[in-house]
Design a protein around this motif. Structure first.
Motif, short mmCIF file in Angstrom:
data_model
loop_
_atom_site.label_atom_id
_atom_site.label_comp_id
_atom_site.label_asym_id
_atom_site.label_seq_id
_atom_site.Cartn_x
_atom_site.Cartn_y
_atom_site.Cartn_z
N ARG A 298 10.18 -16.73 60.29
CA ARG A 298 9.14 -17.75 60.08
C ARG A 298 8.38 -18.00 61.39
N GLN A 299 9.14 -18.14 62.47
CA GLN A 299 8.53 -18.42 63.77
C GLN A 299 7.64 -17.25 64.21
N PHE A 300 8.16 -16.04 64.07
CA PHE A 300 7.40 -14.86 64.50
C PHE A 300 6.15 -14.66 63.64
N SER A 301 6.29 -14.86 62.33
CA SER A 301 5.16 -14.56 61.44
C SER A 301 4.02 -15.55 61.60
N GLU A 302 4.32 -16.73 62.12
CA GLU A 302 3.25 -17.70 62.37
C GLU A 302 2.32 -17.18 63.48
N LYS A 305 0.54 -12.61 62.22
CA LYS A 305 0.28 -12.61 60.77
C LYS A 305 0.46 -11.21 60.18
N ALA A 306 0.83 -11.19 58.89
CA ALA A 306 1.01 -9.95 58.12
C ALA A 306 2.02 -9.01 58.76
N ALA A 327 3.18 -17.24 52.95
CA ALA A 327 1.96 -17.88 53.41
C ALA A 327 1.34 -17.13 54.59
N TYR A 328 2.18 -16.49 55.38
CA TYR A 328 1.69 -15.72 56.53
C TYR A 328 1.55 -14.23 56.22
N GLN A 329 1.56 -13.89 54.94
CA GLN A 329 1.40 -12.52 54.44
C GLN A 329 2.45 -11.54 55.02
N ALA A 330 3.62 -12.06 55.33
CA ALA A 330 4.69 -11.20 55.83
C ALA A 330 5.30 -10.41 54.68
N CYS A 349 8.32 2.28 60.34
CA CYS A 349 7.33 1.42 59.66
C CYS A 349 6.75 0.36 60.59
N ARG A 350 7.05 0.46 61.88
CA ARG A 350 6.49 -0.44 62.89
C ARG A 350 6.74 -1.90 62.55
N ALA A 351 7.95 -2.21 62.13
CA ALA A 351 8.32 -3.59 61.83
C ALA A 351 8.35 -4.41 63.12
N LEU A 352 8.01 -5.69 62.99
CA LEU A 352 8.02 -6.57 64.16
C LEU A 352 9.43 -6.93 64.58
N ALA A 353 10.31 -7.14 63.60
CA ALA A 353 11.70 -7.52 63.89
C ALA A 353 12.57 -7.13 62.71
#
Length: 513
Positions: A298-302, A305-306, A327-330, A349-353
């Motif tokens: 939640r914190q990262f996706s804010e 985005k996406a 809501a943040y299109q994650a 897939c170049r995921a953020l986390a």
């Protein structure tokens, strides 16, 4: 190849001595597991026979060197070891084999696994071999390996290495060298804490189960402004209180008791080699790592985005339905349990986390370098709390939808039988799903078989049966977003399947069914 900030001393003489009495090679084939190697090495007075000896470890080093050369990869490797009484001699034997195979060895000494992964980047070295058995009991040893940062070996690489070693394919090569690296701890600590001194003053319990993390975690968390209470941080390879495993009840109990006793804001528990982190809130409630992962996502996706996130099949079903992530299109993808699988999939897939229920958290650029790091996880949790100065971790956690999950439950099952057994269970569920049958009283709506069998029914309740990747066990997890009773319905149904296939029964656990 080396950064000028790295201090090294070259010496090869120590590692060219003959093996004691030219001992015969001993290597148990089952020690080559899905994504690392684990063997029972034993200790003085141990009744269980050893599965590997020093000559065997040297053969592993020679085989790894041969494999790297075969793949055309630069023959340079980072090597480190945990604090177990025999880990230095294991590492020494491993280095002998690596040097005999033409590898340039960069020895970072006593370290955490994420320090070894970091050293690959700091030294611009492609390969790593970290001598550790993580949270396993005293007497175990192992090696976490990779030859393409930040990835570590998966099943294909482990099978290739096993074949090279057991079929005696390794050949000596020239060019081997030894370099002692003196300041990786300092560089690693600086990289983790740079720009992170938080105004919110947090009192944190740091529990390490007398594992290697106790030598590093308290100091690093103090650098970001935490008031640290040390619990079982003194190094002791006998693990006198409990194994350093934040997913296991004894360590969780110690964390919960300490956070209440000292009036701390939260507690962190680190596993034996520091790549996993468990968390308890100020009330002494253990927050499972997948739920911590959802808070972090939640914190990262804010801010990003996406974003795309990876979670393992043991993790909460809430990731898919979370309104904040939506809501943040994650987007969220469930993947195979295991640090090597997750790291590889993140890169693809170049995921953020990515998050595992066991406590592995993986941060990719720009948050991190793509590997699992328990201390980076703890710092991310502290950063999240600093961003919410008026809320406790317990309050943030209560903002998540309710769910009723089990801890990870283990059932002993022989290494040579567990995969075949799980395959038959997968077939059973596939046939039941195709036929429109009921499970735990409801229709099956989803069946994931990418790693075991994870079956979800109409009300969102799910259960998982899979083979453990590093121990002779089956693993079971269940969760319901509806009620404790529905979770227990799922557990009873899973227990019936285990009995049906001769796999024994679920163990007792606190709050059991």
């Amino acid at each position: 190849m080396q950064s000028t900030a790295i201090n090294t001393e070259q010496s090869i003489q120590y590692f060219t001595s003959e093996s004691p009495a030219d001992e015969a090679i001993l290597i148990c084939p089952e020690g080559f597991r899905e994504y690392d190697a684990r063997w029972w090495y034993g200790f003085a007075g141990a009744e269980q026979p050893a599965e590997i000896n020093l000559a065997g470890i040297t053969a592993v080093g020679a085989g790894l060197a041969h494999m790297v050369r075969q793949r055309g990869i630069e023959p340079a490797i980072v090597v480190g070891h945990d604090l177990r009484s025999y880990s230095f001699e294991i590492k020494t034997a491993l280095i002998k084999g690596l040097i005999s195979g033409g590898m340039q060895v960069f020895d970072i000494g006593l370290a955490l696994s994420p320090m070894a992964y970091y050293a690959q980047f700091a030294l611009n070295v492609p390969s790593v071999a970290m001598v550790t058995a993580s949270h396993n009991e005293n007497g175990w040893t192992g090696v976490k390996m990779g030859c393409e940062r930040p990835y570590t070996f998966g099943p294909a690489e482990m099978a290739e290495l096993k074949s090279i070693i057991l079929e005696h394919q390794a050949e000596p090569a020239k060019g081997g060298s030894y370099n002692s690296v003196n300041n990786i701890e300092k560089l690693y600590s600086a990289a983790l804490t740079k720009g992170r001194f938080f105004k919110r003053h947090l009192k944190v319990v740091v529990a390490c189960g007398n594992g290697t993390a106790g030598l590093f975690a308290p100091q690093i968390l103090r650098r970001i402004g935490c008031d640290v209470v040390e619990v079982d941080c003194a190094p002791d390879w006998n693990f006198p209180h409990y194994n350093p495993d934040p997913e296991a009840a004894p360590m969780q109990k110690a964390m919960a008791e300490a956070v209440r006793t000292y009036g701390a804001d939260l507690a962190f528990g680190f596993d034996g080699d520091g790549d996993r982190c468990g968390v308890a809130d100020h009330e002494g409630n253990i927050i499972y790592a997948d739920r911590i992962g959802l808070l972090l996502a939640r914190q990262f996706s804010e801010k990003h985005k996406a974003s795309h996130f990876i979670v393992d099949v043991k993790s909460s079903g809430l990731f898919r339905s979370d309104p904040v992530l939506q809501a943040y299109q994650a987007t969220v993808e469930y993947w195979k349990t295991g640090h090597s699988y997750i790291k590889r999939r993140m890169g693809e897939c170049r995921a953020l986390a990515a998050f595992e229920k066991s406590g592995h958290v993986f941060l990719n650029q720009p948050l991190g370098l793509g590997y699992d790091d328990g201390l980076a996880t703890a710092i991310a949790v502290c950063e999240m709390l600093a961003a919410h100065p008026d809320q406790s971790l317990a309050a943030l956690h209560r903002q998540l939808p309710a769910s009723y999950a089990t801890p990870t439950l283990n059932i002993p099952c022989c290494d040579t039988e567990k995969y075949g057994l799980v395959s038959r269970i997968q077939d059973y569920f596939a046939n039941l799903f195709e036929a429109g049958g009921l499970f735990a009283g409801q229709k099956i709506t989803e069946l994931l078989t990418i790693n075991g069998a994870r079956v979800t029914v109409a009300d969102g309740t799910w259960g998982l049966i899979r083979a453990s990747s590093n121990k002779p066990d089956l693993v079971v997890v269940a969760e319901s977003p509806v009620s404790l009773e529905r979770r227990n319905d799922m557990l009873r149904a899973i227990n019936d399947v285990l009995r049906q296939f001769g796999a024994g029964e679920l163990p007792d656990f606190e709050g059991g069914f």
